[in-house]
Each structure stands twice: as C-alpha cells, then as structure tokens.
Design a protein around this motif. Structure first.
Motif, PDB file in Angstrom:
ATOM      1  N   HIS A  75       0.852  -1.186   0.000  1.00 38.37           N
ATOM      2  CA  HIS A  75       0.000   0.000   0.000  1.00 38.37           C
ATOM      3  C   HIS A  75       0.886   1.234   0.000  1.00 38.37           C
ATOM      4  CE1 HIS A  75      -3.549   2.426   0.783  1.00 38.37           C
ATOM      5  NE2 HIS A  75      -2.906   3.021   1.769  1.00 38.37           N
ATOM      6  N   LEU A  76       0.570   2.207  -0.849  1.00 40.35           N
ATOM      7  CA  LEU A  76       1.342   3.443  -0.892  1.00 40.35           C
ATOM      8  C   LEU A  76       0.997   4.307   0.316  1.00 40.35           C
ATOM      9  CD1 LEU A  76       1.170   4.483  -4.653  1.00 40.35           C
ATOM     10  CD2 LEU A  76       3.203   3.819  -3.366  1.00 40.35           C
ATOM     11  N   GLU A  77       2.010   4.614   1.102  1.00 38.56           N
ATOM     12  CA  GLU A  77       1.822   5.419   2.306  1.00 38.56           C
ATOM     13  C   GLU A  77       2.273   6.856   2.043  1.00 38.56           C
ATOM     14  OE1 GLU A  77       0.317   4.214   4.795  1.00 38.56           O
ATOM     15  OE2 GLU A  77       0.472   2.040   4.507  1.00 38.56           O
ATOM     16  N   ALA A  78       1.722   7.778   2.828  1.00 40.22           N
ATOM     17  CA  ALA A  78       2.087   9.187   2.677  1.00 40.22           C
ATOM     18  C   ALA A  78       3.556   9.433   2.980  1.00 40.22           C
ATOM     19  CB  ALA A  78       1.214  10.046   3.592  1.00 40.22           C
TER      20      ALA A  78
ATOM     21  N   LEU B 106       7.176  10.353  -5.756  1.00 34.80           N
ATOM     22  CA  LEU B 106       5.781  10.209  -5.343  1.00 34.80           C
ATOM     23  C   LEU B 106       5.275  11.437  -4.617  1.00 34.80           C
ATOM     24  CD1 LEU B 106       5.969   6.589  -3.908  1.00 34.80           C
ATOM     25  CD2 LEU B 106       4.790   7.256  -6.001  1.00 34.80           C
ATOM     26  N   ARG B 107       3.988  11.707  -4.824  1.00 33.11           N
ATOM     27  CA  ARG B 107       3.280  12.681  -3.991  1.00 33.11           C
ATOM     28  C   ARG B 107       2.005  11.996  -3.527  1.00 33.11           C
ATOM     29  NH1 ARG B 107       4.283  16.274  -8.526  1.00 33.11           N
ATOM     30  NH2 ARG B 107       6.230  17.409  -8.190  1.00 33.11           N
TER      31      ARG B 107
ATOM     32  N   ASN C 134      -5.366  11.429  -2.510  1.00 30.48           N
ATOM     33  CA  ASN C 134      -4.975  12.085  -3.747  1.00 30.48           C
ATOM     34  C   ASN C 134      -3.490  11.869  -3.949  1.00 30.48           C
ATOM     35  OD1 ASN C 134      -7.527  13.220  -4.316  1.00 30.48           O
ATOM     36  ND2 ASN C 134      -7.141  14.843  -2.799  1.00 30.48           N
ATOM     37  N   ALA C 135      -3.088  11.574  -5.172  1.00 31.73           N
ATOM     38  CA  ALA C 135      -1.674  11.322  -5.424  1.00 31.73           C
ATOM     39  C   ALA C 135      -1.306  11.779  -6.812  1.00 31.73           C
ATOM     40  CB  ALA C 135      -1.381   9.827  -5.265  1.00 31.73           C
ATOM     41  N   ASP C 136      -0.055  12.078  -6.943  1.00 35.39           N
ATOM     42  CA  ASP C 136       0.469  12.430  -8.255  1.00 35.39           C
ATOM     43  C   ASP C 136       1.884  11.911  -8.323  1.00 35.39           C
ATOM     44  OD1 ASP C 136       0.677  13.491 -10.744  1.00 35.39           O
ATOM     45  OD2 ASP C 136       1.114  15.553 -10.060  1.00 35.39           O
ATOM     46  N   ASN C 137       2.393  11.737  -9.508  1.00 31.55           N
ATOM     47  CA  ASN C 137       3.757  11.268  -9.646  1.00 31.55           C
ATOM     48  C   ASN C 137       4.351  11.747 -10.952  1.00 31.55           C
ATOM     49  OD1 ASN C 137       2.118   9.260 -11.192  1.00 31.55           O
ATOM     50  ND2 ASN C 137       4.157   8.413 -11.581  1.00 31.55           N
TER      51      ASN C 137
END
Length: 229
Positions: A147-150, A213-214, A220-223
């Motif tokens: 899982h992508l974490e902040a 990564l953001r 919400n995420a961006d890369n």
C-alpha cells in the motif's frame, strides 16, 4: 482478484520477453535481469515483479529504505536447491577450478555446468541466458504488493550496478536532497560509475529509473518519473 490479474500480466510479459530472446541467437549466451513496477494511484498500491538481482526500493521522507524486491542469487537457499536439483554447480570461479566449494573465496558465487566452466551466472533467474536454463536458471518472477503510504517519497528501480557500491543511506540522501527525478538519476549513475572505476577498474551495467511520489492522506496522489542509463 485484481492482484492476481496484475501478477498474471507481469508473468505474461516476462514470458514474452524470454520467448523473444529464445528466438535470437544472442539469447543462448546473453540475457538480462528485470524489475518492473506498476503504480496504482487510484487504489494507492504499488505492484512489483522481479527476476534476477535488479532491485526496487522506496525511500521514505525520513530517509529510510524499504526493499520491494529480493535478489535472486545462486547462494540463496531456495535458488541453490533448484540449481543443484537441475544438475548445476553453485560455487565461485576459484572453487570451480578445484571443484571444491569448501575452500575460502571472496569471489561472487556463480552457476556452473558439470560439463565445463560455463555459464558463470552470478544470478539465479534471468530473461534469456538459455545455455543456463537447463541448470535451473529460470525466468519466473517474484511479486510484491504494498500500500502506498504518505511517508513514501521516492521509488528507485535499478540494476545491480547501482547498488553494488552504494549503500542505502547514500541513495536516500541523494533522493531526498535532489530537486527532480532526472537529477536523482544522474547523481546515482555518476556516483555508481565512479565507484566501479575506483574499485574494479571497469563498470557493470548501470541503469536506474526514479519515480517521485506525492501521496497524501486523503487518497490524492500524483507522480512524475524519469529514466536514464
């Protein structure tokens, strides 16, 4: 179910690349390791597949490193047992010369045939290298899903030429102190090249892909990403 679909997709891609190498004469004695990733920004998951000793790592905002792949090397017990069961030998070049794996040796462990001093693979899985396939060197990927974490800041995928002479803290420092993925790539390649030249008088394959990564807590995420080699 989605995870299995993605793994099947990865596996099909590896098989297709391996089959393409088989049709090329170079594939008998040449090959490649491969690590790939899929970033799912909608479900905030990172899917990784790996064959060989290329790696995928994630750098956290605190400067820690999380490994997202495991090297496939001949002296890893599961890999070694498969190679031995296929009739291969697992030892260094020095040990092979006297056919004794008990003698001390600082050289890397490799895969050898009982019929002669070949192929000498320092990895236990690869795409291509068909003269080693009968010795247990396979093209089957392993998978990891997280899982992508902040707290995750940067994903780095690289060949072993990046990681052989650079430690985690150096990679993390470059990733966190650079202004762009391109700058990270250039710094990692440049430093790795210098380390290889200083230590070996030559260079190995040095290839790296960086994904910045953001990831926010509200899903919400961006890369953005760059690649260089």
């Amino acid at each position: 179910e989605k995870q299995m679909f993605i793994q099947d997709m990865f596996k099909s891609s590896y098989d297709a690349a391996n089959n393409a190498m088989e049709k090329d004469q170079m594939g008998a004695r040449s090959g490649t390791t491969a690590v790939v990733t899929m970033v799912d920004l909608f479900e905030k998951h990172l899917h990784v597949a790996n064959v060989g000793d290329s790696r995928c790592i994630v750098v956290t905002k605190a400067g820690n490193i999380k490994a997202l792949s495991s090297d496939h090397v001949p002296d890893k017990e599961e890999e070694k047992q498969r190679i031995l069961s296929c009739g291969g030998l697992v030892m260094t070049s020095e040990q092979y010369d006297v056919l004794d794996d008990s003698i001390p040796s600082a050289e890397p462990v490799r895969v050898w045939s009982k019929e002669g001093k070949f192929p000498g693979c320092a990895f236990s899985r690869s795409i291509g290298d068909f003269n080693a396939k009968g010795l247990g060197v396979v093209a089957d990927p392993d998978f990891m899903d997280i899982h992508l974490e902040a707290e995750y800041d940067t994903i780095v995928l690289g060949s072993d030429g990046i990681f052989d002479f650079m430690d985690d803290s150096e990679i993390a420092k470059i990733a966190l102190n650079s202004t762009s993925p391109e700058e990270i790539c250039n710094s990692l390649v440049g430093m790795s090249y210098n380390r290889w030249s200083e230590n070996e008088g030559r260079t190995d394959d040095i290839t790296v892909i960086v994904i910045k990564l953001r990831v926010s807590e509200d899903d919400n995420a961006d890369n953005e990403n760059r690649t260089t080699s």
